[in-house]
Design a protein around this motif. Structure first.
Motif, short mmCIF file in Angstrom:
data_model
loop_
_atom_site.label_atom_id
_atom_site.label_comp_id
_atom_site.label_asym_id
_atom_site.label_seq_id
_atom_site.Cartn_x
_atom_site.Cartn_y
_atom_site.Cartn_z
N ARG A 73 3.17 -137.55 -27.83
CA ARG A 73 2.07 -137.25 -28.75
C ARG A 73 1.96 -135.76 -29.06
NH1 ARG A 73 -1.55 -141.42 -29.45
NH2 ARG A 73 -2.23 -140.16 -31.21
N LYS A 74 2.52 -134.93 -28.20
CA LYS A 74 2.55 -133.50 -28.49
C LYS A 74 3.52 -133.21 -29.63
CE LYS A 74 1.71 -132.39 -23.63
NZ LYS A 74 2.32 -131.84 -22.38
N GLN A 75 4.59 -133.99 -29.68
CA GLN A 75 5.61 -133.81 -30.71
C GLN A 75 5.28 -134.56 -31.99
OE1 GLN A 75 8.25 -131.73 -30.17
NE2 GLN A 75 7.38 -131.29 -28.14
N PHE A 76 4.63 -135.72 -31.84
CA PHE A 76 4.34 -136.59 -32.99
C PHE A 76 2.87 -137.01 -32.91
CE2 PHE A 76 8.78 -137.16 -31.73
CZ PHE A 76 9.45 -136.85 -32.90
N SER A 77 1.99 -136.11 -33.22
CA SER A 77 0.56 -136.30 -32.95
C SER A 77 -0.08 -137.41 -33.76
CB SER A 77 -0.20 -134.99 -33.21
OG SER A 77 -0.03 -134.57 -34.56
N THR A 78 0.53 -137.79 -34.88
CA THR A 78 -0.08 -138.83 -35.73
C THR A 78 0.53 -140.21 -35.50
OG1 THR A 78 1.48 -138.42 -37.55
CG2 THR A 78 -0.55 -137.11 -37.51
N LEU A 79 1.46 -140.31 -34.57
CA LEU A 79 2.17 -141.57 -34.37
C LEU A 79 1.77 -142.22 -33.06
CD1 LEU A 79 5.79 -140.62 -35.52
CD2 LEU A 79 3.89 -141.52 -36.88
N PRO A 80 1.83 -143.55 -33.01
CA PRO A 80 1.55 -144.25 -31.75
C PRO A 80 2.71 -144.13 -30.78
CG PRO A 80 2.26 -145.82 -33.41
CD PRO A 80 2.15 -144.49 -34.11
N ASN A 81 2.39 -144.11 -29.49
CA ASN A 81 3.43 -144.09 -28.47
C ASN A 81 4.04 -145.48 -28.33
OD1 ASN A 81 5.03 -143.01 -26.41
ND2 ASN A 81 3.34 -141.90 -25.50
N VAL A 82 5.11 -145.57 -27.56
CA VAL A 82 5.72 -146.86 -27.28
C VAL A 82 4.78 -147.71 -26.42
CG1 VAL A 82 8.06 -145.98 -27.50
CG2 VAL A 82 6.93 -145.95 -25.25
#
Length: 292
Positions: A73-82
């Motif tokens: 989430r630090k790298q892709f703050s707008t995306l859901p995690n796995v």
């Protein structure tokens, strides 16, 4: 009448492989384009069991993968995690010790991938894996016993493994590529659900033929019929050879059209994958991403 023959009669296992293929093609042709968009890609990302099941897996490698999930989430703050991290049993403690995100821990057990061992070993391994911290256990049916028609033994094994899971969810792997026919896949799905499976899963990814759209169609139809008759939602997991965004959208489309929007979440739908994660990220971001 044998209880399994009665079960198969109630749920109609007289399936024709060519008819199944035509129905799959029709669904994909009609509905694929409407799901081929970034919002669906993001949703598919949230359904992934990020998987490493290699003979040369190391503690350091699994910890590094776990840290990637922690930092996602630090790298892709707008995306859901796995949805989960899926590993061999011996690696579960290393994931548990290092995982800080709200992501589940899944592990294969029960003599994965061939299931060619003693039931006592399968039960003990599942129990130990859950005790070490796995939230979910992925275990393979005894395909050889199924093909011999020893349905009662297949059922009893699944039931015993389920009882040993200590509250962890059980994903039952049907190994659909080895079952060959739609009728066999339907029967195996029904046995697994009757024995207490929380999910039914296509494949180990270790066979020549792994997940297919046709197997998915049959499994999702079985889940739908099971829920209609028993008011019991069983999850579906596609695994084995699913590597591209296009692949994921096709499986998503079948689940959506057969099971409905209720299944489009990681409580009831998963992808077992490693390469797929980067493919989805690349499609979402519009450039090549090799994060995992």
């Amino acid at each position: 009448m044998d209880k399994f023959e009665e079960l198969f009669k109630v749920y109609n296992c007289n399936l024709n492989d060519e008819t199944v293929k035509k129905e799959v093609d029709a669904i994909i042709s009609k509905h694929l384009d409407e799901n081929n968009n970034k919002e669906v890609y993001k949703q598919c990302l949230s359904l992934i069991d990020l998987t490493s099941l290699n003979g040369n897996d190391t503690e350091a490698g699994i910890v590094a993968m776990t840290e990637k999930v922690n930092d996602f989430r630090k790298q892709f703050s707008t995306l859901p995690n796995v949805a989960a991290i899926c590993v061999y049993p011996a690696m579960v403690p290393h994931v548990k010790e290092n995982l800080t995100e709200d992501v589940r821990i899944a592990a294969v057990a029960g003599g994965f991938p061939a299931s060619q061992t003693f039931i006592e070993v399968k039960v003990a391994e599942a129990a130990m894996t859950a005790l070490e911290g796995a939230d979910e256990i992925d275990a393979v049916i005894s395909v050889g016993k199924f093909l011999e028609g020893k349905y009662d033994e297949v059922y009893e094994e699944i039931s015993e493994i389920k009882a040993s899971c200590r509250g962890a969810q059980l994903k039952v792997i049907l190994e659909t590529g080895d079952l060959k026919t739609a009728a066999n896949i339907k029967k195996a799905a029904l046995i697994a659900m009757a024995a207490g499976a929380d999910f039914i899963k296509t494949s180990t990814g270790k066979t020549t033929v792994s997940a297919t759209l046709e197997a998915t169609y049959v499994m999702c139809q079985a889940i739908k019929e099971w829920n209609d008759k028993n008011n019991a939602k069983v999850g579906y997991k596609a695994a084995g050879g699913i590597a591209t965004t296009d692949d994921a959208v096709k499986y998503y489309t079948l689940v959506k059209e057969i099971l409905g929007k209720e299944w489009l979440n990681n409580s009831l739908f998963r992808f077992g994958a490693s390469r797929l994660t980067n493919s989805l990220l690349s499609s979402i971001e519009g450039k090549e991403i090799n994060y995992f």
